[in-house]
Design a protein around this motif. Structure first.
Motif, PDB file in Angstrom:
ATOM      1  N   LYS A 121      49.715  43.120  40.410  1.00 25.28           N
ATOM      2  CA  LYS A 121      50.416  42.189  39.537  1.00 25.28           C
ATOM      3  C   LYS A 121      49.929  42.379  38.102  1.00 25.28           C
ATOM      4  CE  LYS A 121      51.229  37.265  39.085  1.00 25.28           C
ATOM      5  NZ  LYS A 121      50.861  35.956  39.586  1.00 25.28           N
ATOM      6  N   ALA A 122      50.864  42.457  37.170  1.00 22.95           N
ATOM      7  CA  ALA A 122      50.518  42.658  35.768  1.00 22.95           C
ATOM      8  C   ALA A 122      49.846  41.411  35.201  1.00 22.95           C
ATOM      9  CB  ALA A 122      51.756  42.989  34.953  1.00 22.95           C
ATOM     10  N   GLN A 123      48.796  41.626  34.469  1.00 21.25           N
ATOM     11  CA  GLN A 123      48.073  40.527  33.823  1.00 21.25           C
ATOM     12  C   GLN A 123      48.860  40.058  32.605  1.00 21.25           C
ATOM     13  OE1 GLN A 123      44.361  41.353  31.514  1.00 21.25           O
ATOM     14  NE2 GLN A 123      43.418  40.210  33.196  1.00 21.25           N
ATOM     15  N   LYS A 124      48.988  38.734  32.439  1.00 21.03           N
ATOM     16  CA  LYS A 124      49.639  38.168  31.258  1.00 21.03           C
ATOM     17  C   LYS A 124      48.580  37.934  30.190  1.00 21.03           C
ATOM     18  CE  LYS A 124      53.010  35.090  31.657  1.00 21.03           C
ATOM     19  NZ  LYS A 124      53.735  33.858  32.051  1.00 21.03           N
ATOM     20  N   VAL A 125      48.849  38.430  28.994  1.00 23.60           N
ATOM     21  CA  VAL A 125      47.960  38.206  27.866  1.00 23.60           C
ATOM     22  C   VAL A 125      48.740  37.371  26.857  1.00 23.60           C
ATOM     23  CG1 VAL A 125      46.634  39.296  26.013  1.00 23.60           C
ATOM     24  CG2 VAL A 125      46.715  40.359  28.288  1.00 23.60           C
ATOM     25  N   LEU A 126      48.187  36.192  26.535  1.00 27.61           N
ATOM     26  CA  LEU A 126      48.880  35.230  25.688  1.00 27.61           C
ATOM     27  C   LEU A 126      48.012  34.834  24.498  1.00 27.61           C
ATOM     28  CD1 LEU A 126      50.045  32.871  28.591  1.00 27.61           C
ATOM     29  CD2 LEU A 126      51.417  34.640  27.466  1.00 27.61           C
ATOM     30  N   VAL A 127      48.654  34.241  23.506  1.00 25.45           N
ATOM     31  CA  VAL A 127      47.967  33.683  22.343  1.00 25.45           C
ATOM     32  C   VAL A 127      48.302  32.198  22.293  1.00 25.45           C
ATOM     33  CG1 VAL A 127      47.747  33.770  19.822  1.00 25.45           C
ATOM     34  CG2 VAL A 127      48.127  35.889  21.110  1.00 25.45           C
ATOM     35  N   LEU A 128      47.297  31.369  22.049  1.00 28.34           N
ATOM     36  CA  LEU A 128      47.504  29.925  21.952  1.00 28.34           C
ATOM     37  C   LEU A 128      48.180  29.581  20.622  1.00 28.34           C
ATOM     38  CD1 LEU A 128      47.059  27.019  22.992  1.00 28.34           C
ATOM     39  CD2 LEU A 128      44.795  27.103  21.913  1.00 28.34           C
ATOM     40  N   GLU A 129      49.374  28.997  20.691  1.00 35.40           N
ATOM     41  CA  GLU A 129      50.101  28.590  19.481  1.00 35.40           C
ATOM     42  C   GLU A 129      49.269  27.606  18.675  1.00 35.40           C
ATOM     43  OE1 GLU A 129      53.714  26.793  20.846  1.00 35.40           O
ATOM     44  OE2 GLU A 129      54.701  28.709  21.179  1.00 35.40           O
ATOM     45  N   GLY A 130      49.111  27.878  17.402  1.00 40.44           N
ATOM     46  CA  GLY A 130      48.402  26.956  16.516  1.00 40.44           C
ATOM     47  C   GLY A 130      46.895  26.993  16.636  1.00 40.44           C
ATOM     48  N   GLY A 131      46.364  27.775  17.568  1.00 39.54           N
ATOM     49  CA  GLY A 131      44.921  27.941  17.723  1.00 39.54           C
ATOM     50  C   GLY A 131      44.183  26.648  18.033  1.00 39.54           C
ATOM     51  N   PHE A 132      42.875  26.692  17.821  1.00 43.07           N
ATOM     52  CA  PHE A 132      42.058  25.521  18.148  1.00 43.07           C
ATOM     53  C   PHE A 132      42.356  24.347  17.219  1.00 43.07           C
ATOM     54  CE2 PHE A 132      38.304  22.790  18.223  1.00 43.07           C
ATOM     55  CZ  PHE A 132      38.229  22.546  19.592  1.00 43.07           C
ATOM     56  N   ASN A 133      42.745  24.619  15.985  1.00 42.47           N
ATOM     57  CA  ASN A 133      43.055  23.512  15.075  1.00 42.47           C
ATOM     58  C   ASN A 133      44.158  22.625  15.665  1.00 42.47           C
ATOM     59  OD1 ASN A 133      41.260  24.874  13.441  1.00 42.47           O
ATOM     60  ND2 ASN A 133      42.525  24.714  11.607  1.00 42.47           N
ATOM     61  N   LYS A 134      45.208  23.239  16.148  1.00 43.59           N
ATOM     62  CA  LYS A 134      46.318  22.475  16.743  1.00 43.59           C
ATOM     63  C   LYS A 134      45.867  21.827  18.064  1.00 43.59           C
ATOM     64  CE  LYS A 134      50.952  22.065  16.480  1.00 43.59           C
ATOM     65  NZ  LYS A 134      51.558  21.261  15.461  1.00 43.59           N
ATOM     66  N   TRP A 135      45.092  22.565  18.865  1.00 45.51           N
ATOM     67  CA  TRP A 135      44.583  22.040  20.143  1.00 45.51           C
ATOM     68  C   TRP A 135      43.790  20.759  19.906  1.00 45.51           C
ATOM     69  CZ3 TRP A 135      44.790  23.118  25.362  1.00 45.51           C
ATOM     70  CH2 TRP A 135      43.795  22.538  26.163  1.00 45.51           C
ATOM     71  N   GLN A 136      42.840  20.808  18.969  1.00 41.83           N
ATOM     72  CA  GLN A 136      41.942  19.665  18.784  1.00 41.83           C
ATOM     73  C   GLN A 136      42.659  18.452  18.198  1.00 41.83           C
ATOM     74  OE1 GLN A 136      40.478  18.062  15.914  1.00 41.83           O
ATOM     75  NE2 GLN A 136      41.885  19.191  14.589  1.00 41.83           N
ATOM     76  N   GLU A 137      43.774  18.660  17.483  1.00 41.37           N
ATOM     77  CA  GLU A 137      44.538  17.512  16.974  1.00 41.37           C
ATOM     78  C   GLU A 137      44.959  16.591  18.109  1.00 41.37           C
ATOM     79  OE1 GLU A 137      47.964  19.001  14.915  1.00 41.37           O
ATOM     80  OE2 GLU A 137      46.796  19.654  13.179  1.00 41.37           O
ATOM     81  N   LYS A 138      45.330  17.182  19.232  1.00 43.01           N
ATOM     82  CA  LYS A 138      45.824  16.404  20.360  1.00 43.01           C
ATOM     83  C   LYS A 138      44.761  16.185  21.433  1.00 43.01           C
ATOM     84  CE  LYS A 138      49.854  16.014  23.358  1.00 43.01           C
ATOM     85  NZ  LYS A 138      51.185  16.558  23.642  1.00 43.01           N
ATOM     86  N   TYR A 139      43.924  17.201  21.673  1.00 45.65           N
ATOM     87  CA  TYR A 139      43.003  17.154  22.813  1.00 45.65           C
ATOM     88  C   TYR A 139      41.527  17.142  22.442  1.00 45.65           C
ATOM     89  CZ  TYR A 139      47.321  18.522  25.152  1.00 45.65           C
ATOM     90  OH  TYR A 139      48.612  18.577  25.601  1.00 45.65           O
ATOM     91  N   GLY A 140      41.197  17.111  21.157  1.00 47.31           N
ATOM     92  CA  GLY A 140      39.795  17.111  20.751  1.00 47.31           C
ATOM     93  C   GLY A 140      38.963  16.020  21.417  1.00 47.31           C
ATOM     94  N   PRO A 141      39.385  14.771  21.367  1.00 44.87           N
ATOM     95  CA  PRO A 141      38.595  13.691  21.969  1.00 44.87           C
ATOM     96  C   PRO A 141      38.612  13.670  23.501  1.00 44.87           C
ATOM     97  CG  PRO A 141      40.170  12.830  20.347  1.00 44.87           C
ATOM     98  CD  PRO A 141      40.505  14.263  20.573  1.00 44.87           C
ATOM     99  N   ASP A 142      39.511  14.434  24.121  1.00 42.63           N
ATOM    100  CA  ASP A 142      39.657  14.422  25.580  1.00 42.63           C
ATOM    101  C   ASP A 142      38.596  15.315  26.218  1.00 42.63           C
ATOM    102  OD1 ASP A 142      40.444  14.612  28.251  1.00 42.63           O
ATOM    103  OD2 ASP A 142      42.583  14.598  27.755  1.00 42.63           O
ATOM    104  N   LYS A 143      37.557  14.711  26.751  1.00 41.50           N
ATOM    105  CA  LYS A 143      36.432  15.469  27.315  1.00 41.50           C
ATOM    106  C   LYS A 143      36.804  16.259  28.557  1.00 41.50           C
ATOM    107  CE  LYS A 143      33.026  12.677  25.171  1.00 41.50           C
ATOM    108  NZ  LYS A 143      31.823  12.010  25.111  1.00 41.50           N
ATOM    109  N   ARG A 144      37.948  15.959  29.147  1.00 40.16           N
ATOM    110  CA  ARG A 144      38.410  16.756  30.281  1.00 40.16           C
ATOM    111  C   ARG A 144      38.868  18.139  29.821  1.00 40.16           C
ATOM    112  NH1 ARG A 144      43.299  13.534  32.334  1.00 40.16           N
ATOM    113  NH2 ARG A 144      43.651  13.706  30.105  1.00 40.16           N
TER     114      ARG A 144
END
Length: 158
Positions: A121-144
């Motif tokens: 099976k071919a491995q999928k290689v992806l890039v996270l849209e917006g990087g960590f800056n965008k991630w932490q805006e929504k999920y930064g405080p979420d310790k999960r």
């Protein structure tokens, strides 16, 4: 010149990536078939996606072959930096090119060996849209989903 370029890259949204953590009934964790590679450099301070591996972009030249070998059994590999505009996509491209080079080398070495008939099976290689800056805006405080997040760093800018 490689035929693997920016148009070959696929992206994943922060929402879709977060779902992979939260689908499990157990405590949220990175699925075994997924790797997240954080290529931020000194801007890595202030938090990271739970279970991610930190490989500073300054170390990618010599660590990419190691990454390809260590991640060969992963179905999905996600790269990101702060914004996923330069370092994250560049790292994903470097990884894809090195993966192809190593895969072609192993095909040459294995010629003449018995074919098992199993298609890998071919491995999928992806890039996270917006990087960590965008991630932490929504999920930064979420310790999960985020480890070592420091609100004051993100509240006042990095």
């Amino acid at each position: 010149m490689s035929d693997i370029n920016l148009s070959n890259l696929s992206y994943i949204s922060r929402e879709d990536l977060s779902k992979t953590f939260l689908e499990s009934d157990a405590a949220p964790s990175l699925p075994k078939n997924l790797a997240i590679i954080d290529v931020r450099d000194s801007d890595h301070i202030g938090g990271h996606i739970r279970g991610s591996t930190w490989v500073p972009s300054s170390e990618l030249d010599y660590r990419t072959p190691e990454l390809v070998r260590n991640l060969k059994d992963k179905d999905v590999v996600v790269f990101h930096c702060a914004l996923s505009q330069q370092r994250g996509p560049s790292a994903a491209l470097r990884y894809l090119r090195e993966k192809r080079r190593l895969d072609e080398g192993s095909k040459t070495e294995s010629k003449g060996e018995e074919d098992t008939g199993e298609e890998k099976k071919a491995q999928k290689v992806l890039v996270l849209e917006g990087g960590f800056n965008k991630w932490q805006e929504k999920y930064g405080p979420d310790k999960r989903l985020t480890e070592a997040w420091q609100k004051d760093i993100w509240e006042y800018g990095q």
